[in-house]
Design a protein around this motif. Structure first.
Motif, PDB file in Angstrom:
ATOM      1  N   GLU A  42      32.632  21.552 -30.653  1.00  0.00           N
ATOM      2  CA  GLU A  42      31.317  20.925 -30.480  1.00  0.00           C
ATOM      3  C   GLU A  42      30.611  21.374 -29.206  1.00  0.00           C
ATOM      4  N   ASP A  43      31.353  21.437 -28.100  1.00  0.00           N
ATOM      5  CA  ASP A  43      30.740  21.817 -26.834  1.00  0.00           C
ATOM      6  C   ASP A  43      30.186  23.245 -26.897  1.00  0.00           C
ATOM      7  N   SER A  44      30.953  24.138 -27.513  1.00  0.00           N
ATOM      8  CA  SER A  44      30.502  25.529 -27.616  1.00  0.00           C
ATOM      9  C   SER A  44      29.341  25.670 -28.586  1.00  0.00           C
ATOM     10  N   ALA A  45      29.338  24.860 -29.646  1.00  0.00           N
ATOM     11  CA  ALA A  45      28.229  24.911 -30.607  1.00  0.00           C
ATOM     12  C   ALA A  45      26.923  24.477 -29.958  1.00  0.00           C
ATOM     13  N   ARG A  46      26.998  23.563 -28.997  1.00  0.00           N
ATOM     14  CA  ARG A  46      25.794  23.162 -28.266  1.00  0.00           C
ATOM     15  C   ARG A  46      25.343  24.269 -27.307  1.00  0.00           C
ATOM     16  N   ALA A  47      26.318  24.966 -26.706  1.00  0.00           N
ATOM     17  CA  ALA A  47      25.991  25.946 -25.672  1.00  0.00           C
ATOM     18  C   ALA A  47      25.567  27.302 -26.246  1.00  0.00           C
ATOM     19  N   VAL A  48      26.256  27.765 -27.303  1.00  0.00           N
ATOM     20  CA  VAL A  48      25.959  29.100 -27.853  1.00  0.00           C
ATOM     21  C   VAL A  48      25.874  29.006 -29.382  1.00  0.00           C
ATOM     22  N   PRO A  49      24.905  28.267 -29.894  1.00  0.00           N
ATOM     23  CA  PRO A  49      24.868  28.011 -31.342  1.00  0.00           C
ATOM     24  C   PRO A  49      24.762  29.266 -32.205  1.00  0.00           C
ATOM     25  N   ASP A  50      24.116  30.302 -31.686  1.00  0.00           N
ATOM     26  CA  ASP A  50      23.868  31.496 -32.500  1.00  0.00           C
ATOM     27  C   ASP A  50      24.919  32.592 -32.328  1.00  0.00           C
ATOM     28  N   THR A  62      28.419  31.485 -37.401  1.00  0.00           N
ATOM     29  CA  THR A  62      28.070  31.247 -36.007  1.00  0.00           C
ATOM     30  C   THR A  62      28.674  29.916 -35.577  1.00  0.00           C
ATOM     31  N   TYR A  63      28.596  29.639 -34.280  1.00  0.00           N
ATOM     32  CA  TYR A  63      29.111  28.361 -33.791  1.00  0.00           C
ATOM     33  C   TYR A  63      28.381  27.191 -34.444  1.00  0.00           C
ATOM     34  N   ALA A 268      36.429  28.681 -25.143  1.00  0.00           N
ATOM     35  CA  ALA A 268      35.918  29.714 -24.234  1.00  0.00           C
ATOM     36  C   ALA A 268      34.707  30.445 -24.821  1.00  0.00           C
ATOM     37  N   ARG A 269      34.255  30.016 -26.020  1.00  0.00           N
ATOM     38  CA  ARG A 269      33.077  30.593 -26.681  1.00  0.00           C
ATOM     39  C   ARG A 269      33.295  32.054 -27.062  1.00  0.00           C
TER      40      ARG A 269
END
Length: 556
Positions: A42-50, A62-63, A268-269
């Motif tokens: 969830e945290d990574s999906a907010r930060a780097v959704p695409d 994608t995230y 770590a995205r």
């Protein structure tokens, strides 16, 4: 990684494209510390959704897409009344559906029970019953069901699961079984928004099955906090990178791939390149095509990669972007260390852990050169001691049993208080593995748990195999040991005393085992004997059998 504020469970309000609008906090949520392992995604999906999260063949998520798909699974489970604390089994190869279902189960507040895809029907049934799973997500593949259609018919009638979902990438045969649905059918119409269930740090997130060295497999209960901290510790130990690309050949149902690559990688995205079935040539091709920076594997994988390189240029091309190579699951031969570094240009870092420790417990310290043969030092937040039978430290310079204490240690074995008490005391978990420690604090495994066999990175437990063999009408006695093997590490060998008068051949027993046990478990070597060595109390002396064994070369 930031932890989102506590949220009410269930579909989140808000229209498409507007993101999740969190509902007001419940009164009880204000008093509940919130941590759900799904925050790794969830945290990574907010930060780097695409950013690409997972890639498998020609399919990419994608995230944002991965998180939305997991939300649909969570809504599906919630619609079936499955929520916090309920157990949900997942048997799936390395395809995008694994992380989709995994994080969907967590978001719903349920407990993930990963099931080895190589298990047979009898073994799967045991895991579902012992874990008290309420639902089962099972990969079908493009050819046939792991259980076969007839197997599913009997399976759904006898097991306690309420819902069966087939994960498939291809056409599905028609089923007359009302309790079996494809995942795509079940997700049709489910919302892509979901506010994750409020789970506490000490709640069980995952149950990983392991036998230790004796008896039926036991489920190690791993908490949200333990799994999250272990994943973040992996990220810390492996160093920072703007954007890593992982080649994921380790099975995600196993603790190694699950924590070190999936949870740590998504936190770590990174981008995860999923490989459903490892083969060295395909892995080399993916490393080149996707400019892979991170590879983790068991020693047999590194051996295969080196064997695939017909010239140093092959390794150089595949490893030109490789930043990190990690090995675990079994001791890595020193020669593999040296050859891989010379040909791929990257040192292999070794780590150590068990399913009961989430799994990482020790690793090559950041900034240090790997020491071939060493499993490194304890990772952040983890203590390691070497103890004797009485749980006291053996002292410097002596070999002792590895004991581990820290955030990574399991709560205990699911529904096994006596087995838990045998291995846990004062927060310390005794592993059954023997090790030494040098003057710099680096640890070296010198022996493994009493009888456990490690074949190709998979743990094989002799007693489980012996009990299965004894179910054969022609088998009177059975003893299973490991035979040193040049490429697999160990091969499984069974010494059999037949029932008097029974007509059975070694070849026939091997064939029977192949159809009864998972591929990595069944004994490929069977030797019929009139008797087995025993002591005065009737205990089979396996050490006597081992003295007769010579190492094997390559064998399928």
């Amino acid at each position: 990684v930031s932890t989102p504020p506590p949220r009410a469970r269930g579909p989140a309000p808000g229209g498409a494209g507007g993101g999740i609008r969190h509902p007001p906090l419940r009164a009880d949520a204000l008093e509940t510390p919130m941590l759900n392992l799904a925050v790794m995604l969830e945290d990574s999906a907010r930060a780097v959704p695409d950013r690409d999260a997972v890639v498998c063949g020609d399919r990419t998520l994608t995230y944002a897409q991965l998180d939305a798909a997991a939300n649909r699974v969570a809504n599906l489970l919630a619609s079936r009344g499955i929520g916090r604390g309920d157990k949900v089994a997942l048997s799936c190869v390395n395809v995008p559906q694994f992380p989709v279902v995994y994080y969907g189960i967590l978001k719903a507040g349920a407990v993930v029970v990963p099931v080895n895809v190589l298990l047979k029907r009898r073994e799967i049934a045991y895991h579902l019953a012992d874990s008290e799973a309420r639902a089962y997500f099972c990969f079908e593949g493009t050819d046939k069901l792991p259980l076969g259609q007839e197997g599913w018919a009997g399976f759904t009638e006898t097991e306690g699961c309420e819902d069966f979902f087939l994960i498939t990438d291809g056409p599905v045969a028609a089923f007359a079984l009302s309790r079996v649905e494809t995942l795509d059918e079940a997700l049709d119409g489910q919302s892509a928004e979901f506010a994750a269930e409020v789970t506490e740090p000490g709640d069980t997130a995952v149950i990983l099955y392991t036998s230790g060295t004796t008896g039926e497999p036991k489920g190690a209960e791993l908490t949200h906090a333990g799994m999250a901290l272990n994943a973040l510790t992996c990220h810390k130990m492996l160093g920072e990178a703007d954007h890593d690309v992982h080649l994921v050949t380790l099975p995600l149902f196993h603790s190694f791939g699950q924590t070190v690559q999936m949870n740590a990688g998504l936190a770590a995205r990174a981008t995860l390149i999923l490989m459903p079935r490892f083969d060295a040539r395909g892995a080399m091709s993916l490393m080149r095509r996707h400019q892979v920076t991170f590879f983790a594997g068991v020693p047999t994988m590194y051996t295969a990669l080196l064997g695939e390189c017909t010239a140093d240029a092959d390794a150089a091309a595949a490893g030109q972007n490789l930043r990190i190579a990690v090995s675990g699951g079994a001791p890595l031969p020193v020669e593999i260390h040296r050859s891989f570094r010379r040909r791929f240009g990257t040192s292999i870092r070794e780590g150590y852990g068990l399913s009961e420790t989430s799994p990482l417990a020790t690793f090559t310290p950041p900034g240090s050169e790997p020491r071939p043969g060493s499993i490194g030092k304890p990772v952040w937040g983890v203590e390691v001691d070497l103890i004797g039978d009485d749980w006291t430290s053996v002292g410097d310079g002596r070999i002792g049993e590895v004991a581990i204490r820290g955030h990574n240690v399991m709560r205990g074995y699911h529904r096994r208080p006596e087995a838990t008490a045998e291995v846990l005391r004062g927060g310390w978990f005794r592993t059954g593995d023997l090790a030494s420690r040098d003057e710099d604090g680096w640890l070296y495994i010198v022996d493994r748990a009493k009888d456990m066999i490690i074949r190709g990175g998979f743990n094989v437990y002799p007693r489980e195999i012996e009990e299965t063999l004894l179910s054969h009408p022609a088998v009177s006695m059975a003893a299973v040991v490991g035979v040193p093997h040049a490429t697999h590490g160990e091969e499984v060998k069974a010494f059999i005393v037949p029932v008097p008068g029974a007509e059975i051949t070694e070849e026939a027993l091997v064939a029977w085992c192949r159809g009864t046990m998972a591929g990595y478990k069944y004994p490929r070597l069977v030797e019929l004997r009139e008797s087995l060595p025993m002591n005065a109390t009737g205990k089979i002396l396996k050490r006597d059998l081992r003295t007769e064994i010579t190492p094997l070369g390559e064998r399928t």
